[in-house]
Write an enzyme that holds these catalytic residues in place. Structure first.
Site, short mmCIF file in Angstrom:
data_model
loop_
_atom_site.label_atom_id
_atom_site.label_comp_id
_atom_site.label_asym_id
_atom_site.label_seq_id
_atom_site.Cartn_x
_atom_site.Cartn_y
_atom_site.Cartn_z
N GLU A 1 2.78 37.52 68.71
CA GLU A 1 3.92 38.02 67.92
C GLU A 1 3.81 39.51 67.77
O GLU A 1 2.71 40.04 67.68
CB GLU A 1 3.87 37.45 66.50
N LYS B 1 3.33 42.81 66.05
CA LYS B 1 2.66 43.16 64.80
C LYS B 1 3.42 44.35 64.22
O LYS B 1 3.26 45.48 64.66
CB LYS B 1 1.20 43.53 65.06
N ARG C 1 0.60 42.37 49.64
CA ARG C 1 -0.61 41.82 50.24
C ARG C 1 -1.69 41.62 49.18
O ARG C 1 -2.49 40.72 49.27
CB ARG C 1 -1.11 42.77 51.32
N LYS D 1 -5.83 40.06 65.82
CA LYS D 1 -4.94 41.21 66.01
C LYS D 1 -5.37 42.02 67.23
O LYS D 1 -6.56 42.13 67.51
CB LYS D 1 -4.85 42.06 64.75
P1 ATP Z 1 -6.03 42.99 57.15
O1 ATP Z 1 -4.69 42.71 56.54
O2 ATP Z 1 -6.31 42.16 58.33
O3 ATP Z 1 -7.13 43.10 56.15
P2 ATP Z 1 -5.07 45.56 57.44
O4 ATP Z 1 -4.55 45.54 56.06
O5 ATP Z 1 -5.68 46.80 57.95
O6 ATP Z 1 -6.06 44.40 57.71
P3 ATP Z 1 -3.91 45.07 59.85
O7 ATP Z 1 -5.22 45.19 60.45
O8 ATP Z 1 -2.96 46.11 60.24
O9 ATP Z 1 -3.90 45.10 58.32
O10 ATP Z 1 -3.36 43.59 60.23
C1 ATP Z 1 -2.89 42.59 59.44
C2 ATP Z 1 -1.49 42.83 58.89
O11 ATP Z 1 -0.49 42.88 59.92
C3 ATP Z 1 -0.97 41.70 58.04
O12 ATP Z 1 -1.52 41.72 56.76
C4 ATP Z 1 0.53 41.91 58.03
O13 ATP Z 1 0.87 42.81 57.01
C5 ATP Z 1 0.78 42.64 59.34
N1 ATP Z 1 1.64 41.90 60.28
C6 ATP Z 1 2.63 42.45 61.02
N2 ATP Z 1 3.22 41.57 61.82
C7 ATP Z 1 2.62 40.39 61.60
C8 ATP Z 1 2.79 39.09 62.16
N3 ATP Z 1 3.70 38.83 63.10
N4 ATP Z 1 1.97 38.12 61.70
C9 ATP Z 1 1.05 38.36 60.75
N5 ATP Z 1 0.83 39.58 60.20
C10 ATP Z 1 1.60 40.59 60.61
#
Ligand code: ATP
Length: 587
Positions: free
Chosen positions: A250, A252, A272, A425
């Protein structure tokens, strides 16, 4: 229960750095706590009165705490400030000052946990005129009855500086040992916490009704579910291997994660970190009311800033404008957003967290009436690395951060509160910046929407390839144009409209309107990226990939001094891409 018992336990916890010892002290404390007070102790040890999502904070500023302490201790402000300068900790200052006072007076009352909790609760809810004075008076009253040690922890609690270092997981473990029947019962207690995000409530049910009742706790609307998190891997090969050769990839999106709870017309949005952020997004609340068919639903989405005219996604930073208390209506207008939903956790009384992803996804499709603003994340079932890489590039080019690759196996449940390998991711581990502008040729346009209805919403821009004498598309740009630009461009470009794509234009995209290459515009982007849909320098860096400019913005300069053949060349773009890589490896 006397507050002195808590203060004692806090003192012991502070004196150790070992997590196990901390847990033991907590277990003792919980065992010695009457059942009806356990939840309060659980909240208080975390420096709270309620779970975070309720948004009720004790929040006393240091200045107020000083005033209350002056009143309670009868000491001078200068003494207190000088102690504060030495220790940097209002808690210690309160302890010192009340020790001095203790030598001359007696305590009037014994503080109980119940009384402390109720008073702090009252304090947190005082509003309106005179609120500050009332808060000072109430706090001073508490401090007057407190022993020096109690005062230390009271002050730290009210100023938000308790910081005992007790993580949620330690509390869960202590609860399992003290009331669940042993460490091994932590699993179900943790699960209950993950689906309601309220440690106090879980502990209350555990001590009053037992472990079985905790196991029966259900997902409920308006109790946020702790989010599922993703692991990370650096290559499509590794990702697919980990997910048994197949995944749902999907986009991101680069926005803010939102967990939306809906029951009829009541909608609440959680961040979050599970804070209630409904105030920031009144437009999203309306959207959900109108477009979510399900009577009850809990779903997750990424909320992304968009350009209404072009439908393009905007960088994450634009969402910051929504983080304000006042003037939110203006921000809603200036910084429109779209929701990209990606999971459904609960629908019409049914908990979906234990269902596999594919079922949750099917239910999500059914629960929503999609429209431009409310969409489902772009997705694709993928089973080979090349396809995953292509989809990744497409996502980056569309303004996303990369991909979320999700398991679609039978056991692909929603792991509330956990970071696991069911979601992986895939994003680039660098950020780069384009420092130079480029001059690009307008070869096509897309119809505008909203304010730009009837005009061009975005332009399809191309670089020049002198070897082939072609114009190769590199980006779709709808940002940076003033209202005047929009109408001027419409007039200028009108003279160059042609019925179909110009023979010297190489494009894989279908524009709504095509132009003969004539107009040159100056553009600045965030970076040059690989792209499967733009033809600029196709195959020169990677097979089947061209180059694209991410987040392009018109600088306002019409390069009327340049003919289309004088535009930035594809070769120059390749060099820019390579320089970018060099900068990254050097940094
Ligand atoms: P994490 O949330 O994993 O602790 P982080 O806050 O740095 O790390 P990212 O590493 O950028 O966030 O990756 C996770 C985030 O990506 C999710 O919390 C969500 O906000 C975002 N996201 C965007 N698109 C999607 C998707 N299709 N499915 C799930 N999450 C998504």
């Amino acid at each position: 229960m006397n507050y002195a018992v808590i203060a004692d336990a806090y003192g012991k916890i502070e004196a150790t750095t070992k997590r196990l010892e901390m847990a033991d002290i907590l277990v003792d404390l919980l065992r010695n706590t009457p059942k009806e007070v356990v939840a309060k102790i659980v909240y208080l040890t975390q420096g709270k009165l309620y779970p975070d999502f309720m948004g009720i904070e004790i929040g006393i500023a240091e200045k107020l705490a000083i005033k209350a302490l002056i009143r309670a201790s009868g000491r001078k402000e200068s003494e207190i400030l000088s102690d504060l300068q030495k220790t940097g900790d209002m808690g210690q200052v309160a302890e010192i000052q009340l020790t001095k006072k203790k030598q001359s007076t007696f305590f009037s009352k014994i503080l109980t946990v119940e009384h402390v909790y109720e008073t702090l609760d009252k304090m947190a809810k005082i509003t309106g005129s005179g609120a500050v004075d009332t808060k000072i008076a109430v706090l001073a009253g508490l401090l007057s009855d407190a022993s020096p040690k109690e005062a230390k922890y009271l002050i730290r609690t009210v100023t938000g500086n308790l910081r005992l270092g007790i993580a949620d997981m330690t509390v869960l473990e202590a609860l399992a040992i003290a009331y669940g029947g042993g460490k091994e019962t932590r699993g179900p207690i943790e699960r209950a916490y993950n689906i309601c995000s309220d440690l106090g409530r879980v502990s209350d049910i555990l001590v009053r009704e037992g472990l079985e009742a905790v196991k029966e706790m259900q997902v409920m609307v308006f109790e946020p579910i702790r989010p599922m998190l993703a692991e990370r891997l650096p290559s499509p090969e590794e990702i697919l291997e980990k997910l048994n050769g197949k995944c749902l990839a999907e986009y991101k999106y680069d926005g803010e994660r939102i967990q939306a709870h809906k029951q009829d017309d009541d909608v609440t949005l959680y961040s979050r970190r599970l804070e209630n952020i409904s105030n920031q997004y009144p437009d999203i609340i309306d959207l959900i009311r109108k477009q979510v068919k399900a009577k009850e639903a809990i779903f997750e989405a990424e909320c992304v800033a968009v350009d209404i005219e072009t439908g393009d996604m905007r960088p994450f930073q634009e969402l910051m404008h929504r983080r304000r208390k006042y003037g939110i209506e203006t921000a809603v207008e200036q910084y429109p957003i779209s929701l990209y939903t990606f999971d459904l956790l609960f629908v019409n009384g049914k908990d979906l967290t234990c269902e596999p992803l594919t079922s949750r996804r099917a239910a999500l499709e059914e629960a929503l009436n999609k429209n431009v603003q409310l969409q489902i994340a772009s997705q694709k079932v993928i089973n080979n690395p090349k396809e995953l890489e292509d989809f990744f590039e497409e996502a980056i080019e569309g303004g996303c951060e990369g991909l979320m690759c999700k398991s679609i196996a039978k056991d692909s449940v929603y792991q509330a509160g956990n970071r696991g390998w069911l979601w992986i991711k895939y994003k680039r581990d660098y950020k780069s910046e384009m420092t130079d502008t480029v001059d690009l040729v307008v070869v096509g346009a897309f119809h505008g929407r909203g304010k730009r209805a009837g005009a061009y919403g975005a332009l399809l821009l191309a670089a020049y390839n002198p070897e082939k004498d072609t114009f190769e598309t590199i980006t779709k740009c709808g940002t940076g144009f003033t209202d005047n630009d929009i109408s001027d461009l419409h007039t200028i470009l009108q003279n160059h409209v042609i019925a179909r794509k110009h023979p010297r234009v190489s494009s894989m995209m279908e524009a709504d309107v095509w132009f003969e290459p004539f107009v040159v515009l100056e553009v600045l982007g965030a970076e040059v990226t690989l792209s499967p849909i733009h033809t600029c320098a196709m195959d020169s860096i990677r097979k089947d990939s061209g180059l694209a400019i991410r987040f392009p913005r018109f600088t306002g300069k019409y390069r009327t001094d340049k003919s289309p053949q004088d535009a930035t060349t594809s070769k120059e773009v390749v060099e820019m891409y390579q320089n970018q890589l060099k900068q990254i490896s050097q940094s």
